[in-house]
Design a protein around this motif. Structure first.
Motif: not given
Length: 107
Positions: A19-21, A25-26, A86-91
């Motif tokens: 989950a975000v946050g 996740y962090r 996940f990395a693509a989402q972060q980018a």
């Protein structure tokens, strides 16, 4: 809250459910951003702001899921296909925070 058995059966095994946050996740976001380095728990604490006492348990849970790896005192992101999205989402998220939302200056 329970989910229907159809939703349960249709959930892909490869899904990365973080989950975000949340603290996991962090930590993942930090390690993905620095995927060419490994860090001590203290360094992760200092860079993420997560309480020092919580970092170890977060890393252990992530390691149990195959998302991080460690050698000695150092921790790094794992090589796991689930982390690619996940990395693509972060980018994409990082890029969107630097976009100019106001468009060109109006004269």
């Amino acid at each position: 809250m329970p989910i229907g058995i159809d939703a349960f059966d249709d959930e892909p095994d490869a899904a990365l459910d973080v989950a975000v946050g949340t603290q996991p996740y962090r930590v993942l976001a930090f390690l993905v951003e620095h995927d060419d380095q490994a860090f001590t728990q203290t360094e992760i604490h200092e860079r993420t702001g997560i309480k020092r006492g919580s970092v170890g348990s977060v890393l252990s849970r992530l390691e149990d899921r195959g998302l991080v790896r460690h050698r000695g005192r150092y921790w790094a992101i794992a090589e796991d296909d689930r982390l690619a999205s996940f990395a693509a989402q972060q980018a994409a998220s990082s890029a969107s925070t630097t976009d100019d939302y106001y468009g060109e200056d109006e004269a």
